[in-house]
Design an enzyme around this catalytic site. Structure first.
Site, PDB file in Angstrom:
ATOM      1  N   CYS A 184       0.855  -1.179   0.000  1.00 22.15           N
ATOM      2  CA  CYS A 184       0.000   0.000   0.000  1.00 22.15           C
ATOM      3  C   CYS A 184       0.898   1.240   0.000  1.00 22.15           C
ATOM      4  CB  CYS A 184      -0.906   0.020   1.218  1.00 22.15           C
ATOM      5  SG  CYS A 184      -1.987   1.479   1.216  1.00 22.15           S
ATOM      6  N   ASP A 316      -6.935  10.039  -4.143  1.00 22.85           N
ATOM      7  CA  ASP A 316      -6.135   9.084  -3.376  1.00 22.85           C
ATOM      8  C   ASP A 316      -4.838   8.809  -4.155  1.00 22.85           C
ATOM      9  OD1 ASP A 316      -5.417   7.355  -1.387  1.00 22.85           O
ATOM     10  OD2 ASP A 316      -6.978   5.875  -1.772  1.00 22.85           O
ATOM     11  N   ASN A 317      -3.899   8.201  -3.451  1.00 24.46           N
ATOM     12  CA  ASN A 317      -2.674   7.742  -4.098  1.00 24.46           C
ATOM     13  C   ASN A 317      -1.927   8.830  -4.862  1.00 24.46           C
ATOM     14  OD1 ASN A 317      -2.823   5.092  -3.072  1.00 24.46           O
ATOM     15  ND2 ASN A 317      -4.431   4.618  -4.563  1.00 24.46           N
TER      16      ASN A 317
HETATM   17  N1  LIG Z   1     -12.216  -2.263  -5.493  1.00 22.82           N
HETATM   18  C1  LIG Z   1     -11.239  -1.889  -4.681  1.00 22.82           C
HETATM   19  N2  LIG Z   1      -9.997  -2.177  -5.033  1.00 22.82           N
HETATM   20  C2  LIG Z   1      -8.965  -1.818  -4.252  1.00 22.82           C
HETATM   21  C3  LIG Z   1      -9.206  -1.094  -3.065  1.00 22.82           C
HETATM   22  C4  LIG Z   1     -10.534  -0.833  -2.693  1.00 22.82           C
HETATM   23  O1  LIG Z   1     -10.800  -0.266  -1.649  1.00 22.82           O
HETATM   24  N3  LIG Z   1     -11.528  -1.241  -3.536  1.00 22.82           N
HETATM   25  N4  LIG Z   1      -8.088  -0.700  -2.316  1.00 22.82           N
HETATM   26  C5  LIG Z   1      -6.853  -0.552  -3.043  1.00 22.82           C
HETATM   27  C6  LIG Z   1      -5.692  -0.301  -2.217  1.00 22.82           C
HETATM   28  S1  LIG Z   1      -5.443   1.294  -1.716  1.00 22.82           S
HETATM   29  C7  LIG Z   1      -4.772  -1.265  -1.954  1.00 22.82           C
HETATM   30  S2  LIG Z   1      -3.363  -0.898  -1.105  1.00 22.82           S
HETATM   31  C8  LIG Z   1      -4.958  -2.649  -2.406  1.00 22.82           C
HETATM   32  C9  LIG Z   1      -4.886  -3.599  -1.239  1.00 22.82           C
HETATM   33  O2  LIG Z   1      -5.058  -4.910  -1.644  1.00 22.82           O
HETATM   34  P1  LIG Z   1      -5.341  -6.027  -0.542  1.00 22.82           P
HETATM   35  O3  LIG Z   1      -6.438  -5.527   0.339  1.00 22.82           O
HETATM   36  O4  LIG Z   1      -5.670  -7.265  -1.281  1.00 22.82           O
HETATM   37  O5  LIG Z   1      -4.089  -6.184   0.232  1.00 22.82           O
HETATM   38  O6  LIG Z   1      -6.193  -2.812  -3.044  1.00 22.82           O
HETATM   39  C10 LIG Z   1      -6.569  -1.770  -3.889  1.00 22.82           C
HETATM   40  N5  LIG Z   1      -7.713  -2.152  -4.632  1.00 22.82           N
HETATM   41 MO   LIG Z   2      -3.322   1.413  -0.796  1.00 25.81          MO
END
Ligand SMILES: Nc1nc2c(c(=O)[nH]1)N[C@H]1C(S)=C(S)[C@@H](COP(=O)(O)O)O[C@H]1N2
Ligand SMILES: [Mo]
Length: 917
Positions: A184, A316-317
């Protein structure tokens, strides 16, 4: 093993072959947009949701990879079954979760990481129950039926828009398995939050995990749907239901089409269906980019001229510029829409896992040369390799190389084809998609002497983790040096302290510094702030400015130069460090460098050498022996007498290097080390009776680049005074024993040397010189000597022997009589025995030799004494006391003390008739 042509269906479920699948009892038909009916294997359902009473309920343990491949173990941990009480009452109350996970955003949504120690203990592949989770909202509740009917709709600027069911993906495209580390962007954000609260929650250093992902390459799918020319971006959307619409983000299409970037549409993790938290039934996996790009619960892909317009693609990000505060970022939307601030590739980063936070080790009970293995992980982004990991024990002033293992490389060495994993073939890949592990052997002595362990790494593009934190409003991509603080406990043990603890957990040196009113972004973990080469903290206030107190508070005594030169001062080895006077005799017994090296600096300014080799711990100890402040300054001089003849090697002021050219075993643990001087014809330049300082940096491990402790001690050479081009030193190595668990710091350092290594010499040092023709110089005062007694123990023979030779080989002196008393444990321990015997036979009238053995086994025809030195022995085997007479002593402190006491009893005068080497 099935060949690639056999592939029909790939499903993440154990041992079935495709033929078994078609014969399986209750296949659920799924209509794909391709118009074909395909069979989905049953069950295709996350193990945590498979009921025990389900007909196939036992198949929840992943199938390992063939052991012949020699690849990292696929985690065997069983999926969680129970509902964590924290989830009760939340929309996620249907998902079994591991209670060991640390929740970072209260109960819900589920954002969590394992304890760093637990995560690290799993090794290369992380079991799904300890794999970090980042959910922006509730997990979409998808049951078996919905999964079987899952549709991935690919549309937009492409010639062949298609909706795929999971089985279409499996049957149409090459099924592959690739190990990928997800991180993350918020990993290590807690450190940023301690400095200044960011907009995000507090990740520790375990927002990172690795799994084998099974699916199809996105590049293959893109070839099939055929993007149009004007398509520039590829947008991914999950089907989670968030306040501002579904989660979605995009990639540059050119990147997505590049197979080497490894983007995948994946349905399995570590050989089992994705868990709900990780995107069941389908997710995007984008290796080497931040986790936020790996969209979970993937349901829609769109090709577009524009980037994703999803709320979280913008909000985000991002790493906004440092000057933009959290409040400003919240208020001023334009920052988020500036495409320059997007994060794609991960940056270089590393963390220490061992020692763990709050781990305690008992350094005092371990041998000094014992090592503690410091361990951790490192990663880089963009497929780049971590090319070095460096560890510092002095707050980043100097660094040593750690050794790195890349478990991912094992995958490049093999190929396999498997009914669960599809194709395992990274033989043509050079990209690094995974974390690597590093270890560093840190000597216990180093841990004892330092205040922190710091790690940093560099990647293939030579990007290096920075010393300073780049704080930003999102707190993302935090990758400054990872520092573990070392705290010394009163009982001699040390406790390690990580920078932070994830989430709301208390602890960590950053908060501690902050609470103390110091700047946690500028820690000063130098062993001693006054040490040379100190990094000046220019930005922000200095944290933990802890000057070691080397004086006794309130000691106002003034000491004059005359007092410093008085017999009392000599007797108690007063010396000067930084203008303060210390009484050396108080530390004779405990000094790790031996009593001799203290006696040698009696009356002198020892600042330079003291500061060079002593830790802050030793500096603190010095305060106990503080007796006052010197009025005036002592001339820096190393010898009481003549400067050595010009052209000779030694310098009293400067450390000079010599190269080890030979090591010869003598007896027991004694060895003769020969070092080459600068010139083959050069003389050392050491008067009889004087010593040289030998200084060396201890080696730590073979991978270490010279970061060991600096040790120094005075020795008397074995080589003749007239020897040219080399110096021989007789050294008895003190290996650790149960009685003396640390062994000899200096001699162990010497024992680590191999031919070609260098040490440094400085000298001459000492207060005694045999000048020849019956003249001795003691503390600069000359004295005529008609008879001299030399008492030695063990390797104390070396200076005694030099004086003996100085007298007996002096052509202009046929008068001076010499008496030697040499005490050893065993017969075999007697150093230079034959030479001594020979000298007695050559000089029968002038040289009398006596031995004593203190050990149990005494040779049969032994004619000398047995047992420790007694008053009688000294009365019989030394001259009677007198004005023109002298006794020199060299041996262990306890021996020197008792000999001196006996001599006083016999009538020898301490002030000018007894010399301690
Ligand atoms: N649909 C969806 N995908 C997502 C997210 C989410 O909240 N919803 N979070 C993202 C973020 S910020 C991260 S760091 C990763 C985390 O993956 P994990 O929960 O399988 O470790 O998924 C990403 N994909
Ligand atoms: Mo993330």
């Amino acid at each position: 093993m099935p060949s690639p042509d056999d592939r029909v269906l790939w499903y993440p479920e154990g041992l079935q072959t495709p033929s078994e699948v078609s014969a399986s009892p209750s296949p659920s038909p799924a209509e794909s947009s391709l118009g074909e009916t395909v069979q989905l294997p049953a069950p295709f359902f996350p193990p945590s949701l498979v009921q025990q009473d389900h007909p196939r309920g036992e198949s929840t343990v992943p199938r390992g990879l063939p052991s012949t491949l020699n690849l990292p173990e696929v985690p065997k941990e069983k999926a969680c079954k129970g509902i964590d009480s924290l989830d009760v009452g939340t929309p996620d109350a249907w998902i079994p979760r591991d209670p060991r996970m640390v929740r970072l955003t209260g109960k819900h949504p589920f954002n969590s990481e394992a304890k760093l120690k637990d995560l690290y203990a799993q090794g290369f592949l992380t079991p799904s129950n300890l794999f970090f989770v980042r959910n922006h909202g509730a997990v979409p509740k998808i049951d078996q039926k919905m999964a079987e009917e899952w549709k991935l709709n690919i549309h937009g600027l492409c010639s062949n828009p298609t909706t795929f069911g999971l089985s279409d993906l499996r049957s149409r495209f090459r099924v592959v398995t690739v190990p990928v580390t997800l991180v993350c962007a918020g990993n290590r954000r807690k450190e940023q939050n301690v400095v200044k609260q960011s907009l995000g929650f507090s990740w520790g250093a375990a927002g990172i995990s690795t799994a084998l992902f099974t699916g199809v390459y996105l590049s293959d799918v893109l070839e099939y749907i055929h993007p149009k020319r004007n398509a520039k971006h590829i947008i991914f959307e999950g089907n989670d239901d968030l306040p501002n619409g579904p989660y979605g983000t995009s990639q540059l299409l050119s990147w997505a089409r590049d197979k080497r970037r490894g983007m995948m549409l994946a349905w399995a993790m570590n050989g089992l269906p994705l868990e709900p938290d990780h995107g069941f039934p389908l997710r995007l996996v984008v290796p080497s980019q931040i986790g936020g790009r790996s969209v979970k619960w993937l349901s829609r892909i769109e090709l577009s001229e524009n980037e994703s317009q999803h709320h979280l693609h913008f909000q985000d990000n991002k790493v906004l510029p440092m000057p933009v505060s959290s409040d400003q970022a919240r208020a001023e939307k334009h920052w988020w829409y500036n495409p320059k601030y997007i994060i794609r590739d991960l940056n270089v980063n590393s963390a220490i896992a061992c020692p763990d936070h709050d781990e305690i080790i008992d350094t005092s009970s371990q041998p000094h040369n014992e090592v503690y293995v410091v361990k951790g992980y490192a990663y880089a982004g963009g497929g780049r390799r971590v090319t070095r990991v460096e560890v510092s024990s002095d707050n980043g002033h100097t660094w040593s190389l750690a050794s790195i293992t890349y478990p991912e490389d094992l995958f490049r060495a093999v190929t396999d084809f498997d009914s669960v994993y599809g194709e395992l073939d990274l033989t043509d890949s050079d990209a690094c998609f995974c974390w690597c592990f590093w270890t560093f052997d840190m000597p216990i002595a180093t841990i004892q002497a330092s205040r922190s362990i710091t790690v940093r790494c560099m990647d293939e593009s030579l990007a290096l983790q920075p010393r300073n934190m780049y704080w930003s409003a999102t707190g993302m991509m935090n990758n400054w040096w990872f520092r573990v603080c070392i705290q010394r406990l009163e009982d001699g043990r040390v406790r390690f302290e990580h920078p932070t603890m994830a989430g709301a957990q208390p602890g960590g040196w950053m908060q501690r510094l902050k609470d103390a009113g110091l700047d946690p972004s500028n820690p000063d973990f130098l062993p001693d702030p006054s040490a040379p080469g100190q990094i000046n903290n220019t930005e922000g206030p200095k944290a933990e400015a802890q000057e070691v107190q080397m004086t006794k508070p309130g000691n106002g005594r003034k000491i004059t130069i005359t007092e410093l030169g008085s017999p009392e001062a000599k007797e108690h080895a007063w010396f000067v460090v930084r203008g303060e006077v210390y009484m050396g005799s108080g530390f004779f017994d405990d000094h790790p460098g031996g009593a001799q090296s203290i006696m040698l600096v009696a009356g002198e300014d020892a600042t330079e050498d003291f500061m060079a080799i002593h830790s802050s711990h030793a500096r603190k100890q010095l305060a106990d022996f503080h007796i006052g402040t010197l009025e005036g300054t002592v001339e820096a001089k190393a010898s009481d007498d003549d400067e050595p003849p010009s052209g000779s090697f030694l310098s009293a002021k400067k450390w000079k290097k010599v190269v080890l050219v030979n090591i010869k075993d003598v007896s027991g643990d004694a060895k003769i080390y020969r070092f080459a001087l600068e010139g083959e014809e050069q003389e050392l330049g050491l008067p009889f009776g004087q010593h040289v300082y030998v200084r060396l940096r201890k080696k730590v491990t073979s991978t270490n680049v010279g970061e060991g402790e600096l040790v120094q001690r005075a020795y008397t050479p074995l080589s003749e005074r007239g020897a040219r081009g080399f110096i021989d030193m007789l050294i008895k190595i003190y290996y650790p024993t149960t009685a003396f668990p640390l062994g000899g710091r200096m001699t162990l350092g010497l024992s680590e040397l191999s031919v070609g290594d260098t040490v440094e010499l400085k000298g001459p040092v000492g207060h005694f010189i045999w000048k020849g023709k019956g003249i001795a110089s003691i503390h600069g005062e000359e004295k005529h000597v008609s008879e001299i007694g030399l008492v030695c123990g063990g390797s104390g023979i070396t200076p005694i022997r030099q004086v003996l030779r100085g007298i007996l080989t002096d052509a202009s002196d046929s008068e001076t009589k010499v008496w030697v008393v040499d005490v050893n444990r065993h017969f075999e321990d007697i150093l230079c025995r034959e030479e001594l015997e020979q000298l007695t036979s050559e000089h029968p009238g002038r040289f009398r030799l006596h031995h004593s053995l203190t050990g149990k086994s005494i040779p049969e025809n032994w004619t000398y004494s047995v047992g420790r030195i007694t008053r009688e022995m000294l009365t019989t085997h030394l001259p009677t006391p007198g004005d023109n007479k002298l006794v020199c002593i060299c041996g262990p402190v306890s021996m020197e003390r008792s000999v001196k006491a006996f001599l006083n009893e016999i009538g020898w005068d301490s002030s000018n008739q007894i010399v301690l080497f």
